[in-house]
Design a protein around this motif. Structure first.
Motif, PDB file in Angstrom:
ATOM      1  N   HIS A 149      54.569 120.601  16.148  1.00  0.00           N
ATOM      2  CA  HIS A 149      54.893 121.465  15.586  1.00  0.00           C
ATOM      3  C   HIS A 149      56.065 120.317  14.565  1.00  0.00           C
ATOM      4  O   HIS A 149      56.342 119.326  15.117  1.00  0.00           O
TER       5      HIS A 149
ATOM      6  N   ALA B 138      53.010 130.049   8.566  1.00  0.00           N
ATOM      7  CA  ALA B 138      53.922 129.561   8.064  1.00  0.00           C
ATOM      8  C   ALA B 138      53.966 130.490   6.288  1.00  0.00           C
ATOM      9  O   ALA B 138      52.614 130.726   5.752  1.00  0.00           O
ATOM     10  N   GLY B 139      54.798 131.740   6.763  1.00  0.00           N
ATOM     11  CA  GLY B 139      55.581 132.513   6.051  1.00  0.00           C
ATOM     12  C   GLY B 139      54.678 133.738   6.182  1.00  0.00           C
ATOM     13  O   GLY B 139      54.608 134.468   5.198  1.00  0.00           O
TER      14      GLY B 139
ATOM     15  N   GLU C 262      50.374 124.515   9.363  1.00  0.00           N
ATOM     16  CA  GLU C 262      51.105 125.132   7.947  1.00  0.00           C
ATOM     17  C   GLU C 262      51.850 123.890   8.323  1.00  0.00           C
ATOM     18  O   GLU C 262      52.757 123.162   7.891  1.00  0.00           O
TER      19      GLU C 262
ATOM     20  N   ASN D 112      55.776 133.068  17.661  1.00  0.00           N
ATOM     21  CA  ASN D 112      56.388 131.777  18.393  1.00  0.00           C
ATOM     22  C   ASN D 112      57.574 131.690  17.912  1.00  0.00           C
ATOM     23  O   ASN D 112      58.007 132.444  17.255  1.00  0.00           O
TER      24      ASN D 112
ATOM     25  N   ALA E  15      56.245 133.349  13.115  1.00  0.00           N
ATOM     26  CA  ALA E  15      57.420 133.756  13.727  1.00  0.00           C
ATOM     27  C   ALA E  15      58.120 134.889  13.276  1.00  0.00           C
ATOM     28  O   ALA E  15      58.417 135.376  13.371  1.00  0.00           O
ATOM     29  N   SER E  16      58.519 134.061  12.512  1.00  0.00           N
ATOM     30  CA  SER E  16      60.064 134.927  11.089  1.00  0.00           C
ATOM     31  C   SER E  16      59.777 136.313  11.017  1.00  0.00           C
ATOM     32  O   SER E  16      61.046 137.269  11.371  1.00  0.00           O
TER      33      SER E  16
ATOM     34  N   LYS F 227      59.933 130.406  18.965  1.00  0.00           N
ATOM     35  CA  LYS F 227      61.206 129.478  18.401  1.00  0.00           C
ATOM     36  C   LYS F 227      62.818 129.529  19.134  1.00  0.00           C
ATOM     37  O   LYS F 227      62.264 129.838  20.344  1.00  0.00           O
TER      38      LYS F 227
ATOM     39  N   ILE G  83      57.528 126.882   6.214  1.00  0.00           N
ATOM     40  CA  ILE G  83      57.413 127.441   7.694  1.00  0.00           C
ATOM     41  C   ILE G  83      59.819 129.185   6.857  1.00  0.00           C
ATOM     42  O   ILE G  83      59.505 127.751   6.586  1.00  0.00           O
ATOM     43  N   GLY G  84      58.994 129.590   7.785  1.00  0.00           N
ATOM     44  CA  GLY G  84      60.671 130.410   7.405  1.00  0.00           C
ATOM     45  C   GLY G  84      60.902 130.868   6.615  1.00  0.00           C
ATOM     46  O   GLY G  84      62.234 131.328   6.053  1.00  0.00           O
TER      47      GLY G  84
ATOM     48  N   LEU H  10      49.360 132.729  13.672  1.00  0.00           N
ATOM     49  CA  LEU H  10      50.219 131.827  13.999  1.00  0.00           C
ATOM     50  C   LEU H  10      51.476 132.476  13.713  1.00  0.00           C
ATOM     51  O   LEU H  10      51.810 131.445  12.277  1.00  0.00           O
TER      52      LEU H  10
HETATM   53  O1  G3P Z   1      54.695 128.252  14.415  1.00  0.00           O
HETATM   54  C1  G3P Z   1      54.781 128.861  13.534  1.00  0.00           C
HETATM   55  C2  G3P Z   1      55.734 129.010  12.340  1.00  0.00           C
HETATM   56  O2  G3P Z   1      55.832 127.672  12.406  1.00  0.00           O
HETATM   57  C3  G3P Z   1      55.779 130.135  11.581  1.00  0.00           C
HETATM   58  O3  G3P Z   1      57.232 130.636  10.915  1.00  0.00           O
HETATM   59  O4  G3P Z   1      59.118 132.126  10.462  1.00  0.00           O
HETATM   60  O5  G3P Z   1      57.078 130.874   9.037  1.00  0.00           O
HETATM   61  O6  G3P Z   1      56.089 132.334   9.976  1.00  0.00           O
HETATM   62  P1  G3P Z   1      57.345 131.793  10.349  1.00  0.00           P
END
Ligand code: G3P
Length: 222
Positions: free
Chosen positions: A93, A180-181, A141, A9, A202-203, A11, A146-147, A200
């Protein structure tokens, strides 16, 4: 058992926007090729068309609105997203929450248009609720992780396990992902060991110094 998948993702990080979104997609493309693991990118709407033109990665939209063509300023219309090249979409989300009735409408739109649906959820209960809509994927998540870089698969394994159990009881054809994480191979392996069919994230990848290497490491322990 089919191979696990990775959905990235993008973002709205600058590292995954505009020209950087294209570069990240090229990293995803080569990491997928080298590892043999399916990797899907979910860039912002404005970046979809270029990525579709210049890479061969499967791309998802980050959002589809429950609308039909007409007067809906500022919304994301499924028809345009498909023309831009998406083969699926994230739906709902923790960073863009939707009502259950709207999630239902958008899942139906994706089915009518033959694209994939990945509904994101925040806990076990909402995962079960959306499972009754039979999307292709449910991605759980916990918002507080998250993040953070604290992986759900290690910090809250019961959320992953019980989501898999609860969702499969309702519709065994739904694939369950978690997020998430998650940032490295140990986090991803833990997710798969708990019954998830992919992640799934992202960061952890977007902020990595070398996203391609980070993606290859992510899938190196499967
Ligand atoms: O959609 C993926 C997300 O919300 C997870 O974010 O940065 O914790 O991988 P992250």
């Amino acid at each position: 058992n089919s191979k696990p998948i990775v959905i990235l993702n993008y973002k709205t990080y600058l590292e995954s926007s505009g020209l950087n979104a294209l570069k990240l997609s090229q990293a995803l493309e080569s990491a997928a090729e080298e590892s043999g693991i399916e990797m899907i990118g979910a860039p912002q709407a404005a970046d979809l068309y270029r990525i579709h033109q210049e890479t061969s990665i499967p791309i998802f939209a980050q959002n589809i609105d429950p609308i039909s063509p007409g007067g809906h300023t500022g919304h994301d219309l499924i028809d345009t997203l498909i023309e831009a090249g998406v083969s699926g979409s994230l739906i709902n989300h923790s960073e863009k929450r939707m009502k259950l009735a709207d999630i239902d409408e958008v899942v139906k739109l994706t089915k009518e248009n033959n694209i994939l649906s990945c509904v994101c959820t925040n806990n076990i209960e909402t995962s079960k609720a959306v499972a009754t809509l039979s999307p292709d994927y449910v991605a759980v998540e916990p918002p507080e992780l998250i993040g953070t870089g604290i992986p759900v698969s290690q910090a809250q394994p019961e959320v992953v396990e019980d989501t898999v159990k609860g969702v499969k009881e309702i519709d065994s054809s739904i694939k369950v992902l978690c997020g998430a994480g998650i940032s490295n191979g140990d986090d991803m392996k833990a997710a798969i060991d708990l019954g998830a069919e992919g992640v799934l994230l992202a960061s952890g990848i977007i902020k990595a110094e070398n996203p391609k290497d980070a993606l290859l490491e992510l899938v190196s322990k499967l």
